[in-house]
Design an enzyme around this catalytic site. Sequence first.
Site, short mmCIF file in Angstrom:
data_model
loop_
_atom_site.label_atom_id
_atom_site.label_comp_id
_atom_site.label_asym_id
_atom_site.label_seq_id
_atom_site.Cartn_x
_atom_site.Cartn_y
_atom_site.Cartn_z
N LYS A 1 3.10 0.60 6.21
CA LYS A 1 4.54 0.38 6.06
C LYS A 1 5.25 1.66 5.63
O LYS A 1 6.28 2.04 6.20
CB LYS A 1 4.77 -0.72 5.02
CG LYS A 1 6.19 -0.79 4.49
CD LYS A 1 6.38 -1.90 3.46
CE LYS A 1 6.04 -1.54 2.03
NZ LYS A 1 7.04 -0.73 1.32
N ASN A 2 4.69 2.31 4.60
CA ASN A 2 5.40 3.45 4.03
C ASN A 2 5.28 4.73 4.86
O ASN A 2 5.89 5.74 4.54
CB ASN A 2 4.95 3.69 2.58
CG ASN A 2 5.45 2.57 1.68
OD1 ASN A 2 6.29 1.76 2.08
ND2 ASN A 2 4.93 2.51 0.46
N ARG B 1 15.34 -0.65 0.13
CA ARG B 1 15.70 0.63 -0.47
C ARG B 1 15.40 1.82 0.45
O ARG B 1 16.08 2.83 0.41
CB ARG B 1 14.92 0.85 -1.75
CG ARG B 1 15.22 -0.09 -2.86
CD ARG B 1 14.41 0.34 -4.06
NE ARG B 1 14.56 1.78 -4.24
CZ ARG B 1 15.53 2.34 -4.93
NH1 ARG B 1 16.39 1.62 -5.54
NH2 ARG B 1 15.60 3.66 -5.01
N CYS C 1 15.88 -1.82 -8.86
CA CYS C 1 15.18 -2.98 -8.31
C CYS C 1 14.24 -3.52 -9.36
O CYS C 1 14.22 -3.03 -10.49
CB CYS C 1 14.48 -2.64 -7.00
SG CYS C 1 13.01 -1.68 -7.24
N ARG D 1 15.10 3.60 -10.33
CA ARG D 1 14.93 4.26 -9.04
C ARG D 1 16.17 5.02 -8.57
O ARG D 1 16.76 4.70 -7.53
CB ARG D 1 14.46 3.25 -7.99
CG ARG D 1 13.19 2.55 -8.45
CD ARG D 1 12.61 1.66 -7.39
NE ARG D 1 11.94 2.38 -6.33
CZ ARG D 1 11.35 1.79 -5.30
NH1 ARG D 1 11.37 0.49 -5.20
NH2 ARG D 1 10.76 2.51 -4.37
N ASP E 1 1.12 1.60 -6.46
CA ASP E 1 1.17 0.42 -5.58
C ASP E 1 -0.13 -0.39 -5.59
O ASP E 1 -0.20 -1.44 -4.95
CB ASP E 1 1.51 0.84 -4.14
CG ASP E 1 2.95 1.31 -4.02
OD1 ASP E 1 3.75 1.03 -4.93
OD2 ASP E 1 3.27 1.98 -3.02
N ARG F 1 7.24 -8.67 2.89
CA ARG F 1 7.90 -7.38 3.14
C ARG F 1 6.86 -6.31 3.46
O ARG F 1 7.16 -5.34 4.15
CB ARG F 1 8.68 -6.93 1.90
CG ARG F 1 10.03 -7.57 1.73
CD ARG F 1 10.76 -6.91 0.59
NE ARG F 1 10.48 -5.49 0.59
CZ ARG F 1 10.21 -4.76 -0.50
NH1 ARG F 1 10.20 -5.30 -1.68
NH2 ARG F 1 9.96 -3.47 -0.39
N1 EPU Z 1 12.89 9.40 -8.84
C1 EPU Z 1 13.95 9.98 -9.49
N2 EPU Z 1 14.94 10.55 -8.72
C2 EPU Z 1 14.88 10.57 -7.36
C3 EPU Z 1 13.78 9.97 -6.71
C4 EPU Z 1 12.80 9.39 -7.49
O1 EPU Z 1 14.02 10.00 -10.71
O2 EPU Z 1 15.81 11.10 -6.73
C5 EPU Z 1 11.84 8.76 -9.66
C6 EPU Z 1 11.71 7.26 -9.37
O3 EPU Z 1 12.62 6.50 -10.11
C7 EPU Z 1 10.26 6.99 -9.76
C8 EPU Z 1 9.56 8.30 -9.36
O4 EPU Z 1 10.58 9.29 -9.27
O5 EPU Z 1 10.17 6.83 -11.14
C9 EPU Z 1 8.82 8.25 -8.04
O6 EPU Z 1 9.66 7.72 -7.04
P1 EPU Z 1 9.50 8.08 -5.49
O7 EPU Z 1 10.75 8.72 -5.02
O8 EPU Z 1 8.21 8.83 -5.31
O9 EPU Z 1 9.36 6.63 -4.87
P2 EPU Z 1 10.00 6.08 -3.52
O10 EPU Z 1 10.02 7.13 -2.48
O11 EPU Z 1 11.27 5.38 -3.84
C10 EPU Z 1 7.73 5.34 -2.47
C11 EPU Z 1 7.17 4.08 -1.90
C12 EPU Z 1 6.91 3.09 -3.03
C13 EPU Z 1 5.90 3.74 -3.99
C14 EPU Z 1 6.46 5.07 -4.50
C15 EPU Z 1 5.49 5.83 -5.38
C16 EPU Z 1 8.17 3.99 0.30
C17 EPU Z 1 9.12 3.36 1.22
N3 EPU Z 1 8.12 3.52 -0.95
O12 EPU Z 1 8.94 4.98 -3.12
O13 EPU Z 1 6.33 1.95 -2.45
O14 EPU Z 1 5.67 2.89 -5.08
O15 EPU Z 1 6.78 5.92 -3.37
O16 EPU Z 1 4.29 6.06 -4.72
O17 EPU Z 1 7.44 4.90 0.67
C18 EPU Z 1 5.83 -0.33 -2.23
O18 EPU Z 1 5.41 -0.10 -1.09
O19 EPU Z 1 5.64 -1.43 -2.81
C19 EPU Z 1 6.58 0.70 -2.96
C20 EPU Z 1 7.37 0.43 -4.00
#
Ligand code: EPU
Length: 418
Positions: A22-23, A93, A117, A122, A305, A397
Site C-alpha cells: 500500500k505505502n 492522509r 488522526c 502528524r 506499523d 484500508r
Molecule cells: N512529521 C513531522 N512533520 C512532517 C512530517 C512528519 O513532524 O512534516 C512527524 C510525524 O508526525 C511522525 C514522524 O514525523 O511523528 C514520522 O512521520 P512520517 O512523515 O515518516 O510518516 P508518514 O509519511 O505520514 C508513513 C506511512 C505510515 C507509517 C509512517 C512511519 C504512508 C502512506 N504512510 O506515514 O503508515 O506509519 O510512514 O513509517 O506511507 C500505515 O500504513 O498504517 C501508516 C500509518
Amino acid sequence: MDRFQILGGRSLRGTVAVRPAKNALLPCLAAGLLTSDPVVFEETADLQDIHSMVGLLRHLGSEVEGVPGGAVRVRTPDVVEPEAPYDLVRRMRASILVLGPLLARFGRARVSLPGGCAIGARPIDLHIRGLETLGARITVDHGYVRASAERLRGSEILFDKVTVGGTENLIMAAVLARGETVLRNAAREPEIADLCRLLTAMGARIEGAGTHTVKISGVEELGGAIHTCIPDRIETGTLAAAAVVTGGDVELAGVVPEHVEAFLGKLRSMGIQIETGERRIRVRGAAGIRSADITTQPYPGYPTDLQAQFMALLTRASGSGAVRETIFENRFMHVPELQRMGADIRIEGNVAVVRGPTPLSGAPVMASDLRASAGLLLAALCAEGSTEIHRIYHLDRGYERLDERLNALGARIHRVRE
Ligand code: EPU
C-alpha cells in the site's frame, strides 16, 4: 460498518501470497501526475486507500483505467483543477503526496491540510519547508496549503526529522526542478527506493535512493513507465505474526525477506523458527517462546506499523517485553482493547510493558486505526472463544480481503456486513 466475528484457537497452516505494498503504491500512483504519458502498474491492491488515491487522481483530471487489485494505468495529459479537497484528504492522509508532483509539473497546487488522526498530530511542516526551499511560495489558510512556483529550483534540504511522506514529496518535486537537489537525513524505507525505481524508469536522475542522502538532478520532462511495486512488508510481518500466535506453520510467498529483517530478528530472538529463501519466508509457531523488547524506529529499525501486532505476540511469550513507540505520540489505542481480552499491559509514557504468557479470551473490541486493528485480529486468532471486532473499515484500508486469506489458512473469521 462491517465487523468481524472470529473464533479463536485454530492454528494456521499453508501458503499465502503477499500483496503489493500500500505505502509504495500510494506515492507511485501520485507520481503518475508527473508526466502526460501513461504510467502502468502491473498489479495493485484492492484496498480502500488505493481506491481513494485513484478517486483523487480522477478528480484532478487523470484518466485511470483498470480496477485496484489488478493492473491500473494512469494518464494525466493535463489537470482540470490542481486541488485535493478536504473531503478526499480527510479520508486518506496520503493525499498530501500529490502536492509535490502537482507543483513540479503544473506550478500550482491547493491541498487540504490533513489534520491529526488516531495515532498522532502528524504535521506536514517538513513537506512545506522543503518545498519552500525549492522556491515554492506557500500559504496556509482556510485549512488549505496553497503552493505556487514558476519552476522549482534544486537546493539542499536537511530534514530535522526522518519523514517518509516528506522525503517522497520532495523527491517528486525535485525530479522536474532546475538543477540539483540534495536531500539529507532522508527516509530510507524500501517504499522510497521503490518510488525512485519508478521515477528513474520515467527518466528521472536520482542517486542514493534508499540511503540517507538522495541526489536528484532535475530534468525537463518525464515519460511513461511500467512498474511493479514491492510486496507489502507490513502485511508480511502481520501474516508471520498470525502464524506465530496460532502455533501454526505458514509459508509467505512473493515477499522480500530483507525488508522485514528487524522484525524477523526479533522473532528469532524469541525462539521462533524462521526460514527464508528466494522471495519466501516460512514461519513456525511453537510453545515456550520468550519475550523481547522493541523500539520503533525509521527503517531499517523496527517499524511502527508492526508495533500493535508485536504486542499481541508478546501476550504469548514468557516474561516481560517492553514496547517503546518513538514515531507517533498516540499509538497505543489498541492497549485498552487488548487488556479487555485479558492481556497484562502497563503503559508508562511511550513505553508499554507486556507480561506474558496470559490466556486471552474473546470479547467485543473496537478498532481505532489500521495497525491497531491488525493487533486486535491477532489477539482474536489466539483467544479462547469468540471475538467481535467493530469498525474493520480501518483494516480494509490496508489489508486486502484479510479475512478470506486467513480463512484459507484455517482461521474462522466471519464478516458481518452492515
Ligand atoms: N512529521 C513531522 N512533520 C512532517 C512530517 C512528519 O513532524 O512534516 C512527524 C510525524 O508526525 C511522525 C514522524 O514525523 O511523528 C514520522 O512521520 P512520517 O512523515 O515518516 O510518516 P508518514 O509519511 O505520514 C508513513 C506511512 C505510515 C507509517 C509512517 C512511519 C504512508 C502512506 N504512510 O506515514 O503508515 O506509519 O510512514 O513509517 O506511507 C500505515 O500504513 O498504517 C501508516 C500509518
